[in-house]
Design an enzyme around this catalytic site. Structure first.
Site, mmCIF file in Angstrom:
data_model
loop_
_atom_site.group_PDB
_atom_site.id
_atom_site.type_symbol
_atom_site.label_atom_id
_atom_site.label_comp_id
_atom_site.label_asym_id
_atom_site.label_seq_id
_atom_site.Cartn_x
_atom_site.Cartn_y
_atom_site.Cartn_z
ATOM 1 N N GLU A 184 0.879 -1.175 0.000
ATOM 2 C CA GLU A 184 0.000 0.000 0.000
ATOM 3 C C GLU A 184 0.908 1.214 0.000
ATOM 4 O OE1 GLU A 184 -1.071 3.161 0.767
ATOM 5 O OE2 GLU A 184 -1.615 2.644 2.839
ATOM 6 N N GLU A 193 3.675 8.501 -3.987
ATOM 7 C CA GLU A 193 4.587 7.741 -3.135
ATOM 8 C C GLU A 193 5.502 6.836 -3.941
ATOM 9 O OE1 GLU A 193 3.217 5.808 0.322
ATOM 10 O OE2 GLU A 193 2.074 7.511 1.053
#
Length: 728
Positions: A184, A193
């Protein structure tokens, strides 16, 4: 305050600009390795002095005293890890998808493992025979994960590696390529990210062909909207045309010299739903598959039909996560006004994922119902951007940037909106006019990163000498001020920027003339995510500069007033709750480090944290606003204490108190800049209660308290505010 910075785009817990796991600015960390231990140098910032120092965190099996001490401190309180782990729909969706996908023993790789939750889910799904490798680059989180694994009896079933995923080597770190990936590494924009480069490297080097993945796919969506509020966050040039103070921060010909960065901004859009006019149906933008190697870049052309007349000010976007191959388990970050029968796990309020807003340049694009507009969307490895067919072409935007060059000053949207706020500018105008009255040839020193105040003083009193410190903007601020001064009809040399730190200034630097006027907004670049009283750096600076101030020097702001009110914040309170059982795994060991504030054991209390209260889900003010203490800037910085009685005006559940500073900008106390919860451009400090109390104006059977006493103490050495509450 301690902060952390991603090491590379393929960081195993990549800290992004749109959905930061860590909310504090100026994030910096460096990791080193030797044959015996791993070490991280982490930057510790003192917000009151602006000074920073490197502290060392070592991985010697959790035995070092520094981490043992920090383990019981809210080291990661300003991250969103706690909020994420309190997001039950997210956790449940991942558990269900992992149980459905990993049905037999195999080798599972978890990239960006955090506390190890997904790793433990995978280990449990396989039984005793499978193998899990948990990859996490941030050393303090690795140390915390080991504690979580230990108390859950998972130490022998999950191998923890303190590296970035792109540093892993098959045959050295892992014996063979992994059969499955659970990860995740998503932010509010999805890509920030490092999702794409992480997946690319994993598929190229770490995973078998046709590996199983959880999640399976993600799809981004968007919608065209009209919103005056969103427009005010970026179009300073158009707004300045309506102000009357004569200052142009974005003069004609240099209209983009002060701007926001052209990117998507993470923002809770639900609170401004009534201020948003939807101009289109939702449209699909990009699809990213986790089960195969993604492309580094992509683009798509969309023809979007208007559903209303209006002006397109922004593109609001979100994503939908498909966690399983069959498409039965979903998670969505869509705003409240979007509903879909395929989304089986609707989410409530959370702070770790929000919607994103892309500002349409300028004053927007006028459109009529039924009219079609072409939207060109592109993505890089880490971001998504848009262009509408009637906008200035991207090439022209880039050419304009090349023309302005280093003059371009990029500020946060909230700061741009403040500079365009007529009320704020009028208050500053009145304060400076009052300050200059009766002063001949004053020497004025602007102590902070304000670019408005130097221009305002220079224009109101051309005979004055204006100096500015610009501690955060530095040379870029100097170049901007020179260009802006010239464009405003002022001499380029009327404003002098001192390229020294406050403590280094001497009479020589100010031409042997003492400072008559010391002023600030106050605003410091990089302090946007900090607590309100950390802007008392201005008071510390004023104290440091005391020897170069004239005897009758005027200080603006003249004082700060710490104010507060009781508030009901059920959504925020739930998101900051102590963790116990998360999908069957004990996480109680992480509470102190992650800064849990709610459901605390008796006699324990959580930290005060900075939030835009208006973006914190449901909230209701339950008391009068009251003054806690005053900070007198005519004097040197000192220990301050205050005590006030709280009078509740409404019956409700009190989850905590909101605190902020109102800046008094003149000696007559007539010009006050408030930064309270009804002002959406500033963050407030939120002190949550360990246990909520039912309060009301009068005691009744259901009311636990009808008044309270709040005491506070400000320590200037640490810049900390100690708060004590007593309900009566």
């Amino acid at each position: 305050m301690i902060s952390v910075f991603p090491k590379t785009l393929i960081a195993t817990r990549f800290l992004s600009r749109t959905r930061p796991r860590i909310h504090t600015p100026k994030l910096t960390a460096i990791r080193t390795m030797s044959s015996s231990t791993q070490r991280m140098f982490q930057l510790k910032l003192d917000p009151i002095t602006g000074n920073s120092e490197w502290v060392v965190i070592e991985d010697n099996d959790d035995g070092d005293e520094s981490f043992a001490h920090n383990f019981h401190q809210p080291l990661l309180a300003t991250t969103s890890y706690l909020d994420m782990l309190n997001d039950s729909p997210r956790n449940t969706a991942f558990r269900q998808a992992i149980q459905k996908t990993i049905t037999k023993p195999c080798h599972v790789l978890d990239i960006g493992a955090g506390t190890g939750l997904l790793s433990m889910m995978a280990a449990r799904a396989m039984g005793d025979e499978g193998r899990v490798t948990a990859c996490e680059s941030y050393l303090p989180m690795v140390k915390l994960m080991k504690k979580v694994l230990r108390i859950n009896g998972m130490e022998g079933r999950v191998k923890v590696i303190n590296k970035r995923s792109d540093e892993l080597e098959v045959g050295l770190d892992i014996p063979s390529r992994a059969d499955a990936l659970v990860s995740e590494i998503l932010d509010s924009e999805l890509l920030g990210e490092g999702l794409i480069p992480t997946l690319q490297h994993a598929h190229d080097n770490l995973l078998v062909e046709n590996a199983l993945t959880v999640p399976y796919r993600a799809t981004t969506y968007g919608q065209l909207v009209e919103s005056t509020f969103l427009w005010q966050l970026h179009d300073l040039h158009s707004i300045e045309a309506t102000v009357s103070d004569g200052i142009q921060l974005t003069p004609p010909g240099l209209d983009s010299v002060l701007s926001v960065k052209r990117q998507q901004y993470a923002m809770h859009c639900n609170p401004i739903q009534e201020e948003i006019k939807l101009l289109s149906e939702p449209f699909k933008i990009f699809e990213f598959d986790f089960w195969k190697r993604p492309e580094s870049s992509g683009e798509t052309e969309l023809c979007v039909k208007a559903t209303n007349d209006g002006r397109i000010h922004a593109v609001v976007s979100w994503w939908v996560l498909q966690l399983d191959r069959e498409g039965t388990i979903y998670y969505s970050t869509a705003p409240r006004w979007i509903s879909s029968p395929t989304i089986t796990s609707p989410v409530g309020w959370c702070d770790h994922w929000k919607q994103c807003v892309w500002f349409v340049p300028g004053s927007g694009i006028s459109i009529f119902k039924g009219e079609e507009i072409h939207l060109h969307a592109t993505h890089t490895e880490t971001s998504i951007s848009y262009n509408l067919d009637t906008q200035v072409p991207t090439s022209e935007i880039l050419n304009h940037r090349c023309m302005t060059g280093d003059l371009q000053l990029v500020l946060p949207p909230e700061r741009v909106a403040i500079y365009g706020d007529k009320g704020w500018r009028l208050s500053m105008l009145k304060a400076v006019q009052s300050m200059l009255q009766g002063r001949d040839h004053p020497l004025c020193l602007v102590a902070d990163d304000s670019v408005f105040l130097p221009l305002l003083v220079a224009q109101l009193s051309e005979a004055s000498h204006v100096m500015s410190l610009l501690p955060g903007l530095k040379e870029r601020g100097l170049q901007y001020l020179q260009a802006a001064a010239h464009a405003n009809g002022l001499s380029r040399n009327c404003i002098e920027v001192l390229e020294k730190r406050v403590k280094q200034l001497t009479m020589h630097d100010i031409h042997q003339k003492k400072v008559d006027l010391l002023i600030a907004e106050p605003f410091y670049v990089g302090h946007d995510g900090m607590l309100p009283w950390q802007n008392l750096r201005f008071w510390k600076d004023r104290t440091t500069l005391n020897d170069i101030l004239s005897e009758d020097a005027l200080i603006i702001p003249s004082k700060g007033i710490l104010r507060a009110c009781a508030i009901s914040l059920p959504d925020l309170w739930k998101s900051r709750c102590c963790l116990s059982n998360v999908e069957g795994f004990d996480h109680s060991v992480v509470n102190a480090t992650l800064g849990a504030c709610s459901n605390l054991p008796e006699l324990e209390e959580g930290p005060c944290l900075p939030f835009f209260v208006w973006q914190c889900g449901e909230f209701d003010v339950l008391s009068e606003t009251f003054d806690v203490m005053e900070f007198d800037f005519s004097k040197q910085i000192c220990l301050c204490q205050g005590k006030s009685q709280v009078k509740f005006t409404k019956t409700g559940v009190c989850h905590g108190f909101v605190l902020w500073i109102d800046w008094v900008m003149d000696l007559q106390n007539s010009v006050v800049i408030s930064t309270g919860p009804d002002r959406r451009y500033w963050k407030q400090g939120v002190k949550l209660l360990g246990t909520p109390r039912t309060v009301g104006p009068q005691r009744s059977r259901n009311v636990q308290a009808c008044s309270a006493v709040l005491e506070a103490c400000f320590n200037p050495l640490q810049g900390e505010l100690k708060i004590i509450l007593d309900f009566l």
